[in-house]
Scaffold this motif. Structure first.
Motif, PDB file in Angstrom:
ATOM      1  N   VAL A  82       0.835  -1.202   0.000  1.00 37.84           N
ATOM      2  CA  VAL A  82       0.000   0.000   0.000  1.00 37.84           C
ATOM      3  C   VAL A  82       0.867   1.248   0.000  1.00 37.84           C
ATOM      4  O   VAL A  82       0.607   2.218  -0.731  1.00 37.84           O
ATOM      5  CB  VAL A  82      -0.955  -0.011   1.208  1.00 37.84           C
ATOM      6  CG1 VAL A  82      -1.621   1.351   1.379  1.00 37.84           C
ATOM      7  CG2 VAL A  82      -2.018  -1.087   1.028  1.00 37.84           C
ATOM      8  N   ARG A  83       1.902   1.243   0.824  1.00 36.95           N
ATOM      9  CA  ARG A  83       2.787   2.410   0.876  1.00 36.95           C
ATOM     10  C   ARG A  83       3.516   2.608  -0.453  1.00 36.95           C
ATOM     11  O   ARG A  83       3.667   3.743  -0.919  1.00 36.95           O
ATOM     12  CB  ARG A  83       3.788   2.244   2.016  1.00 36.95           C
ATOM     13  CG  ARG A  83       3.160   2.426   3.399  1.00 36.95           C
ATOM     14  CD  ARG A  83       4.133   2.103   4.513  1.00 36.95           C
ATOM     15  NE  ARG A  83       3.556   2.391   5.825  1.00 36.95           N
ATOM     16  CZ  ARG A  83       4.087   2.002   6.972  1.00 36.95           C
ATOM     17  NH1 ARG A  83       5.231   1.297   6.969  1.00 36.95           N
ATOM     18  NH2 ARG A  83       3.510   2.309   8.117  1.00 36.95           N
ATOM     19  N   GLN A  84       3.964   1.500  -1.062  1.00 38.41           N
ATOM     20  CA  GLN A  84       4.648   1.611  -2.358  1.00 38.41           C
ATOM     21  C   GLN A  84       3.693   2.150  -3.422  1.00 38.41           C
ATOM     22  O   GLN A  84       4.087   2.987  -4.247  1.00 38.41           O
ATOM     23  CB  GLN A  84       5.191   0.249  -2.778  1.00 38.41           C
ATOM     24  CG  GLN A  84       6.390  -0.212  -1.981  1.00 38.41           C
ATOM     25  CD  GLN A  84       6.821  -1.620  -2.344  1.00 38.41           C
ATOM     26  OE1 GLN A  84       6.002  -2.457  -2.746  1.00 38.41           O
ATOM     27  NE2 GLN A  84       8.106  -1.900  -2.218  1.00 38.41           N
ATOM     28  N   ARG A  87       3.159   5.815  -2.999  1.00 38.44           N
ATOM     29  CA  ARG A  87       4.320   6.606  -3.433  1.00 38.44           C
ATOM     30  C   ARG A  87       4.582   6.479  -4.925  1.00 38.44           C
ATOM     31  O   ARG A  87       5.501   7.098  -5.446  1.00 38.44           O
ATOM     32  CB  ARG A  87       5.570   6.166  -2.668  1.00 38.44           C
ATOM     33  CG  ARG A  87       5.531   6.449  -1.178  1.00 38.44           C
ATOM     34  CD  ARG A  87       6.903   6.246  -0.548  1.00 38.44           C
ATOM     35  NE  ARG A  87       7.358   4.880  -0.670  1.00 38.44           N
ATOM     36  CZ  ARG A  87       7.261   3.959   0.291  1.00 38.44           C
ATOM     37  NH1 ARG A  87       6.709   4.271   1.444  1.00 38.44           N
ATOM     38  NH2 ARG A  87       7.716   2.724   0.108  1.00 38.44           N
ATOM     39  N   GLY A  88       3.800   5.645  -5.614  1.00 35.85           N
ATOM     40  CA  GLY A  88       4.012   5.459  -7.046  1.00 35.85           C
ATOM     41  C   GLY A  88       5.109   4.468  -7.363  1.00 35.85           C
ATOM     42  O   GLY A  88       5.548   4.369  -8.506  1.00 35.85           O
ATOM     43  N   GLU A  89       5.547   3.686  -6.368  1.00 32.55           N
ATOM     44  CA  GLU A  89       6.604   2.703  -6.579  1.00 32.55           C
ATOM     45  C   GLU A  89       6.051   1.355  -7.017  1.00 32.55           C
ATOM     46  O   GLU A  89       6.800   0.467  -7.425  1.00 32.55           O
ATOM     47  CB  GLU A  89       7.422   2.536  -5.295  1.00 32.55           C
ATOM     48  CG  GLU A  89       8.121   3.822  -4.860  1.00 32.55           C
ATOM     49  CD  GLU A  89       8.682   3.726  -3.461  1.00 32.55           C
ATOM     50  OE1 GLU A  89       8.483   2.660  -2.826  1.00 32.55           O
ATOM     51  OE2 GLU A  89       9.287   4.700  -2.990  1.00 32.55           O
ATOM     52  N   SER A 283      -3.407   8.792  -9.755  1.00 35.54           N
ATOM     53  CA  SER A 283      -2.489   7.673  -9.602  1.00 35.54           C
ATOM     54  C   SER A 283      -1.058   8.180  -9.443  1.00 35.54           C
ATOM     55  O   SER A 283      -0.534   8.875 -10.316  1.00 35.54           O
ATOM     56  CB  SER A 283      -2.586   6.746 -10.821  1.00 35.54           C
ATOM     57  OG  SER A 283      -1.469   5.888 -10.891  1.00 35.54           O
ATOM     58  N   ALA A 284      -0.426   7.811  -8.331  1.00 32.96           N
ATOM     59  CA  ALA A 284       0.954   8.239  -8.104  1.00 32.96           C
ATOM     60  C   ALA A 284       1.890   7.637  -9.146  1.00 32.96           C
ATOM     61  O   ALA A 284       2.852   8.286  -9.584  1.00 32.96           O
ATOM     62  CB  ALA A 284       1.409   7.849  -6.703  1.00 32.96           C
TER      63      ALA A 284
END
Length: 313
Positions: A82-84, A87-89, A283-284
């Motif tokens: 979720v964090r990735q 951040r768009g990762e 969308s990141a």
């Protein structure tokens, strides 16, 4: 049952001692013992046997330890994912392009650079006409698109001009003007030819630009054929059905029976390469791709010096 109860239990099981587990967790021993007893009461089973020098797992405790470790691994993995994504990762983006846009080195290079920088982001690619790509953007099926034609007013769509590319004439190999490849070709020399063009509804910008350039050269082009894709125009040229004008980068495509001639700069004919995307993109991952394209130097496209000069005008 709360996740912290499972985390407490796993640490106690690993340490085999309540006091050492409390030190590892950074809490006091009495509250930790209370939490373990509360977990046993909720599950209605004994998880630990108290011993003079520590604790040991019961059979139920061993089963819970295996399950708890799996649960905590899944939770930690979900948090990371979720964090990735935020951040768009990681995540997914859809990219569109017209057939001619895909031939310019900038497009595959931008996609490759993005993939190298964000290997966890899944990419889906779609080739279509400019109008269909704009519809796909508005519908949310894709997140960005490389297009050639100018886009009229479209609410919610932003356009970034990447570069302007010079165009070349694609001639049948037996054409008289195909004999001198290096000398620029005056557009007026093609006044008597049948032109094969990309259908206007699919690419109105280039279609209209070619008509306007011919008009400036003193003639109105005779349209012999219209093709559904720019690549199809080259097949028709190879068949000897006429001539066409295409972006310079498409000259990298070797088609039997087709010869490319540079146009005289006086023709003033260029093919823009634009990136279309939604304004306020949420969308990141898509925002990162858009930022990569916007900050990419034109020199990195490996286009010719002439094309870079065109793009600076």
């Amino acid at each position: 049952m709360e996740l912290r109860h499972l985390r407490y239990f796993v640490v106690v099981a690993e340490e085999g001692h309540i006091t050492r587990a409390a030190e590892r967790l950074g809490i006091q021993q009495p509250p930790l013992s209370q939490q373990i007893r509360a977990l046993e009461a909720e599950l209605e089973v004994q998880l630990l046997r108290r011993k003079p020098r520590g604790v040991e797992l019961t059979q139920a405790g061993e089963r819970l330890l295996a399950e708890a470790r799996d649960i905590l691994r899944q939770v930690d993995g979900a948090i990371t994912a979720v964090r990735q994504t935020g951040r768009g990762e990681a995540g997914h983006i859809g990219l569109g392009f017209t057939s001619s846009a895909s031939f310019h080195p900038f497009v595959p290079q931008a996609i490759r650079r993005y993939r190298e920088a964000h290997p966890l982001v899944a990419l889906s690619l779609e080739e279509s006409g400019t109008g269909e790509l704009v519809d796909a953007l508005l519908a949310g099926r894709i997140d960005a698109a490389f297009v050639r034609s100018p886009i009229g007013p479209a609410e919610g769509i932003a356009i970034h001009s990447v570069l302007d590319e010079s165009m070349v004439a694609a001639l049948p190999a037996q054409h008289a003007e195909a004999r001198t490849l290096s000398r620029p070709l005056a557009l007026a020399n093609l006044a008597a030819e049948a032109f094969i063009l990309y259908r206007r509804p699919l690419g109105p910008g280039l279609y209209d630009a070619i008509i306007a350039a011919c008009d400036r050269a003193g003639f109105s082009p005779r349209i012999g054929q219209e093709a559904p894709r720019m690549l199809a125009t080259l097949s028709l040229v190879a068949a000897g059905l006429g001539v066409t004008l295409v972006p310079r980068s498409m000259g990298r495509l070797q088609v039997d029976g087709v010869v490319y001639r540079p146009l005289d700069p006086g023709a003033g004919l260029v093919a823009p390469l634009n990136l279309a995307y939604r304004r306020g993109e949420g969308s990141a991952a898509a925002r990162r791709f858009i930022a990569l394209v916007r900050r990419a130097p034109i020199a990195a496209t490996h286009c010719s010096a002439e094309d870079r000069a065109d793009s600076s005008r």
